[in-house]
Design a protein around this motif. Structure first.
Motif, PDB file in Angstrom:
ATOM      1  N   MET A 137      -7.318  23.706  21.638  1.00 42.73           N
ATOM      2  CA  MET A 137      -5.765  23.631  22.574  1.00 42.73           C
ATOM      3  C   MET A 137      -5.795  24.563  22.752  1.00 42.73           C
ATOM      4  O   MET A 137      -5.983  25.568  22.546  1.00 42.73           O
ATOM      5  N   SER A 138      -5.314  24.904  24.345  1.00 42.22           N
ATOM      6  CA  SER A 138      -4.961  25.713  25.222  1.00 42.22           C
ATOM      7  C   SER A 138      -3.469  26.010  24.944  1.00 42.22           C
ATOM      8  O   SER A 138      -2.985  25.745  24.643  1.00 42.22           O
ATOM      9  N   THR A 139      -3.483  27.070  24.433  1.00 38.92           N
ATOM     10  CA  THR A 139      -1.910  27.630  24.629  1.00 38.92           C
ATOM     11  C   THR A 139      -1.602  29.677  26.023  1.00 38.92           C
ATOM     12  O   THR A 139      -2.730  29.749  26.204  1.00 38.92           O
ATOM     13  N   PRO A 140      -0.307  29.209  26.267  1.00 47.60           N
ATOM     14  CA  PRO A 140      -0.187  30.060  27.385  1.00 47.60           C
ATOM     15  C   PRO A 140      -0.141  31.295  26.633  1.00 47.60           C
ATOM     16  O   PRO A 140       0.342  31.685  25.464  1.00 47.60           O
ATOM     17  N   HIS A 141       0.283  32.038  27.680  1.00 47.13           N
ATOM     18  CA  HIS A 141       0.453  33.315  26.561  1.00 47.13           C
ATOM     19  C   HIS A 141       1.488  33.370  26.855  1.00 47.13           C
ATOM     20  O   HIS A 141       2.265  32.721  26.811  1.00 47.13           O
ATOM     21  N   PRO A 142       2.096  34.622  26.140  1.00 47.73           N
ATOM     22  CA  PRO A 142       2.709  35.038  24.753  1.00 47.73           C
ATOM     23  C   PRO A 142       4.262  35.076  25.758  1.00 47.73           C
ATOM     24  O   PRO A 142       3.937  35.763  26.948  1.00 47.73           O
ATOM     25  N   THR A 143       5.603  35.052  25.525  1.00 48.19           N
ATOM     26  CA  THR A 143       6.692  35.282  26.577  1.00 48.19           C
ATOM     27  C   THR A 143       6.952  36.793  26.017  1.00 48.19           C
ATOM     28  O   THR A 143       7.196  36.866  24.830  1.00 48.19           O
ATOM     29  N   ALA A 145       2.299  11.371  15.576  1.00 48.96           N
ATOM     30  CA  ALA A 145       2.345  12.332  15.939  1.00 48.96           C
ATOM     31  C   ALA A 145       1.449  11.201  16.871  1.00 48.96           C
ATOM     32  O   ALA A 145       0.751  10.170  16.992  1.00 48.96           O
ATOM     33  N   ARG A 146       0.592  11.658  18.131  1.00 44.13           N
ATOM     34  CA  ARG A 146       0.200  11.344  19.567  1.00 44.13           C
ATOM     35  C   ARG A 146      -0.984  12.282  19.737  1.00 44.13           C
ATOM     36  O   ARG A 146      -0.692  13.459  19.108  1.00 44.13           O
ATOM     37  N   TYR A 147      -2.069  11.307  20.254  1.00 42.93           N
ATOM     38  CA  TYR A 147      -3.453  12.259  19.837  1.00 42.93           C
ATOM     39  C   TYR A 147      -4.024  11.954  21.448  1.00 42.93           C
ATOM     40  O   TYR A 147      -4.210  10.420  21.804  1.00 42.93           O
ATOM     41  N   ALA A 148      -3.876  13.130  22.225  1.00 39.41           N
ATOM     42  CA  ALA A 148      -4.577  12.442  23.424  1.00 39.41           C
ATOM     43  C   ALA A 148      -5.926  12.598  23.179  1.00 39.41           C
ATOM     44  O   ALA A 148      -6.597  12.154  22.884  1.00 39.41           O
ATOM     45  N   THR A 149      -6.141  11.498  24.508  1.00 40.90           N
ATOM     46  CA  THR A 149      -7.305  10.132  24.424  1.00 40.90           C
ATOM     47  C   THR A 149      -8.350  11.038  26.083  1.00 40.90           C
ATOM     48  O   THR A 149      -9.378  11.103  25.562  1.00 40.90           O
ATOM     49  N   ARG A 150      -7.943  11.989  26.952  1.00 39.74           N
ATOM     50  CA  ARG A 150      -8.913  13.164  27.724  1.00 39.74           C
ATOM     51  C   ARG A 150      -7.124  14.380  27.524  1.00 39.74           C
ATOM     52  O   ARG A 150      -6.529  14.480  27.195  1.00 39.74           O
ATOM     53  N   ASP A 151      -8.058  15.195  28.267  1.00 41.57           N
ATOM     54  CA  ASP A 151      -7.935  16.316  29.231  1.00 41.57           C
ATOM     55  C   ASP A 151      -7.243  15.935  30.284  1.00 41.57           C
ATOM     56  O   ASP A 151      -6.730  14.007  31.233  1.00 41.57           O
ATOM     57  N   GLY A 168       3.322  17.976  31.442  1.00 37.85           N
ATOM     58  CA  GLY A 168       4.710  19.194  30.994  1.00 37.85           C
ATOM     59  C   GLY A 168       4.621  19.980  31.304  1.00 37.85           C
ATOM     60  O   GLY A 168       5.019  21.517  30.408  1.00 37.85           O
ATOM     61  N   GLY A 169       3.408  20.034  32.077  1.00 43.46           N
ATOM     62  CA  GLY A 169       2.747  22.101  32.713  1.00 43.46           C
ATOM     63  C   GLY A 169       2.284  22.570  31.580  1.00 43.46           C
ATOM     64  O   GLY A 169       1.765  23.488  32.381  1.00 43.46           O
ATOM     65  N   GLN A 170       1.829  21.947  31.131  1.00 43.48           N
ATOM     66  CA  GLN A 170       0.470  22.151  29.775  1.00 43.48           C
ATOM     67  C   GLN A 170      -0.860  21.454  30.076  1.00 43.48           C
ATOM     68  O   GLN A 170      -1.138  20.799  30.728  1.00 43.48           O
ATOM     69  N   ASP A 171      -1.808  22.136  29.647  1.00 45.83           N
ATOM     70  CA  ASP A 171      -3.441  21.754  30.236  1.00 45.83           C
ATOM     71  C   ASP A 171      -3.804  21.099  28.140  1.00 45.83           C
ATOM     72  O   ASP A 171      -3.512  21.885  27.735  1.00 45.83           O
ATOM     73  N   ILE A 172      -3.337  20.031  28.696  1.00 51.34           N
ATOM     74  CA  ILE A 172      -3.681  19.157  27.091  1.00 51.34           C
ATOM     75  C   ILE A 172      -5.117  18.847  27.363  1.00 51.34           C
ATOM     76  O   ILE A 172      -5.857  18.373  27.972  1.00 51.34           O
ATOM     77  N   ARG A 173      -5.501  18.940  26.230  1.00 50.31           N
ATOM     78  CA  ARG A 173      -6.786  18.546  25.647  1.00 50.31           C
ATOM     79  C   ARG A 173      -7.264  17.403  25.033  1.00 50.31           C
ATOM     80  O   ARG A 173      -6.113  17.208  23.857  1.00 50.31           O
ATOM     81  N   ALA A 174      -8.838  16.707  25.079  1.00 56.86           N
ATOM     82  CA  ALA A 174      -8.486  15.249  24.314  1.00 56.86           C
ATOM     83  C   ALA A 174      -9.038  15.733  22.742  1.00 56.86           C
ATOM     84  O   ALA A 174      -8.983  16.927  22.494  1.00 56.86           O
ATOM     85  N   GLY A 175      -7.835  14.965  22.258  1.00 62.33           N
ATOM     86  CA  GLY A 175      -7.821  15.097  20.816  1.00 62.33           C
ATOM     87  C   GLY A 175      -6.727  16.483  20.892  1.00 62.33           C
ATOM     88  O   GLY A 175      -6.684  16.550  18.838  1.00 62.33           O
ATOM     89  N   ASP A 176      -5.714  16.622  20.916  1.00 63.58           N
ATOM     90  CA  ASP A 176      -5.056  17.405  20.806  1.00 63.58           C
ATOM     91  C   ASP A 176      -3.286  16.770  19.672  1.00 63.58           C
ATOM     92  O   ASP A 176      -3.979  15.465  20.280  1.00 63.58           O
ATOM     93  N   MET A 177      -3.554  17.248  19.432  1.00 65.45           N
ATOM     94  CA  MET A 177      -1.628  16.478  18.665  1.00 65.45           C
ATOM     95  C   MET A 177      -0.673  16.999  19.241  1.00 65.45           C
ATOM     96  O   MET A 177      -0.466  17.823  19.414  1.00 65.45           O
ATOM     97  N   LEU A 178       0.007  15.632  19.771  1.00 65.62           N
ATOM     98  CA  LEU A 178       1.364  15.876  20.429  1.00 65.62           C
ATOM     99  C   LEU A 178       3.043  15.859  19.089  1.00 65.62           C
ATOM    100  O   LEU A 178       2.434  14.449  18.373  1.00 65.62           O
ATOM    101  N   ILE A 179       3.173  16.525  19.145  1.00 60.33           N
ATOM    102  CA  ILE A 179       4.519  16.365  18.307  1.00 60.33           C
ATOM    103  C   ILE A 179       5.857  15.227  19.060  1.00 60.33           C
ATOM    104  O   ILE A 179       6.080  15.762  19.761  1.00 60.33           O
TER     105      ILE A 179
END
Length: 435
Positions: free
Chosen positions: A1-7, A306-312, A316-327
């Motif tokens: 999972m990709s994460t943005p820079h710290p706020t 939870a849901r799980y992304a099926t693709r990249d 919502g402004g974020q780069d979601i990767r296939a297999g990421d968990m979403l709450i």
């Protein structure tokens, strides 16, 4: 999972920044139901409608905070699967076997973890079993149980409405709908409480819950009854015993604790909001209107896995990767400024909240849950009209859970209760409602 820079300005290790500093923790002693709303708004301000979070030590996910984004998450199964076997961290063996979140998100042969036709097959059985509940009899049973519980503490002039009322009432009613006796029902509730706490004891609680339900299924296979378990076992969908077991787990975990929290929170709001109480007493609001206000402001389930992304994808402004968990951030989505009135007025008579989810997996038990909650709140309002908090609202304690917003206690005091109005419900006091 990709994460943005710290706020900027966030300190590593604080509840908002979490560990590591780029994500927020949805677990730990500092985040109870009272602290969660501030966390959601901090995340929304820092990251927008989808934010990186940690749901257990070393286990990251995305929390969907936006109302529009959550609707898409729940409706588009082609992009967001319910099947945790798509979760990349789990597939790659990076989830410890004793992870406290695993009993909540580990795959089960149940409607909550299925997509498409398999989900529709199991949901049909569950929906038909719930539709078989006689609403009139359920209301009588809830009222009888409520009267019995009130009688148990009426002489003292004080009570804890969580331990002595909100927690006991759904347990007795649901145990009756499942065909359980009260002692076994209590054991099942204790196991469910351990499961949703997301602590190190969650795995043991899950095993205890499974053993109780397995024994119940075996008994109902031998002797069919007039209850939900028997309905599931003999439905044309031909669920296996294992599927019945795990769908019961889903129904009980979601149904019992959510109803407990809904009753307790509704009573707290009525005790602490004089304007709402006056509107209800004066007939300007119905009990159902008040219950919906509670679902908007304080949904019993804060976050739901939870849901799980099926693709990249970009979501919502974020780069979601296939297999990421979403709450599913149900409480945060309800508080999304884009859907709330600009003047901040209460959302009365509006059921577009997301307290029960949305899409194909909308909670199938919301009607009986509402009936149980409405009857519980109405009964105690009429029996104890001078009910008041016994402590300042700021001293109320909340349960620590990443999923559930529940009061730990609700101490109240009152004078002598009024006699029950109308004819007494038939059947033994406290008897569970028949299905």
């Amino acid at each position: 999972m990709s994460t943005p820079h710290p706020t900027a300005g966030q300190a590593a290790g604080c509840p908002v920044s979490g560990t590591p500093a780029t994500t927020a923790r949805l677990y730990g002693p500092g985040l109870d139901g009272d602290a969660m709303p501030a966390l959601y708004e901090a995340l929304r301000g820092a990251h927008g409608p989808v934010a990186p979070v940690s749901v257990a030590p070393g286990i990251d996910a995305w929390l969907v905070l936006g109302h529009r984004e959550l609707l898409r998450l729940t409706r588009e199964e082609q992009d967001f699967s319910h099947d945790p076997r798509r979760w990349s961290r789990l597939r790659e063996g990076r989830v410890p076997a004793d992870a406290p979140i695993l009993p909540m998100v580990g795959w089960r042969p149940a409607l909550l973890f299925a997509d498409g036709q398999q989900h529709r097959r199991m949901r049909a059985a569950v929906s038909d079993a719930l539709a078989g509940i006689n609403g009139h009899e359920l209301r009588r049973g809830v009222r009888s149980t409520a009267e019995d519980l009130i009688a148990g503490f009426a002489a003292r002039g004080e009570a804890d409405l969580v331990a002595g009322y909100a927690r006991m009432l759904p347990m007795r009613v649901i145990a009756g709908l499942l065909g359980l006796d009260e002692r076994t029902g209590r054991e099942l509730v204790d196991a469910v409480g351990g499961l949703v706490s997301a602590t190190s004891g969650a795995a043991d609680a899950s095993r205890r819950m499974g053993a109780i339900l397995q024994g119940l299924i075996e008994r109902k296979r031998r002797v069919r009854g007039d209850d939900i378990v028997s309905s599931l076992l003999h439905h044309p969908a031909r669920l296996t015993d294992e599927e019945v077991l795990h769908n019961l787990v889903v129904m009980f975990v979601a149904g019992n604790q959510t109803t407990v929290n809904w009753i307790a929170t509704a009573l707290r709001v009525l005790l602490c909001d004089p304007a709402l109480r006056s509107s209800l007493s004066g007939g300007h609001l119905s009990v159902d209107d008040a219950l919906d206000l509670v679902l908007w402001r304080f949904p019993p389930t804060q976050n739901f896995p939870a849901r799980y992304a099926t693709r990249d994808m970009r979501f919502g402004g974020q780069d979601i990767r296939a297999g990421d968990m979403l709450i599913l951030g149900l409480a945060a989505a309800n508080a999304d400024p884009e859907v709330l009135p600009a003047d901040g007025a209460p959302v009365a008579g509006n059921r577009s909240h997301l307290a029960f989810g949305a899409g194909p997996h909308t909670c199938p038990a919301q009607d009986p849950a509402r009936l149980i909650t409405r009857t519980a709140v109405d009964t105690i309002r009429h029996r104890l009209p001078d009910l008041e908090l016994a402590v300042p609202e700021s001293e109320l304690k909340w349960v620590n859970s990443p999923w559930s917003k529940g009061l730990g206690t609700l101490p109240v005091r009152f004078t002598s209760p009024l006699s029950p109005s109308g004819p007494a419900p038939s059947g033994a006091p406290g008897a569970p409602a028949p299905a």
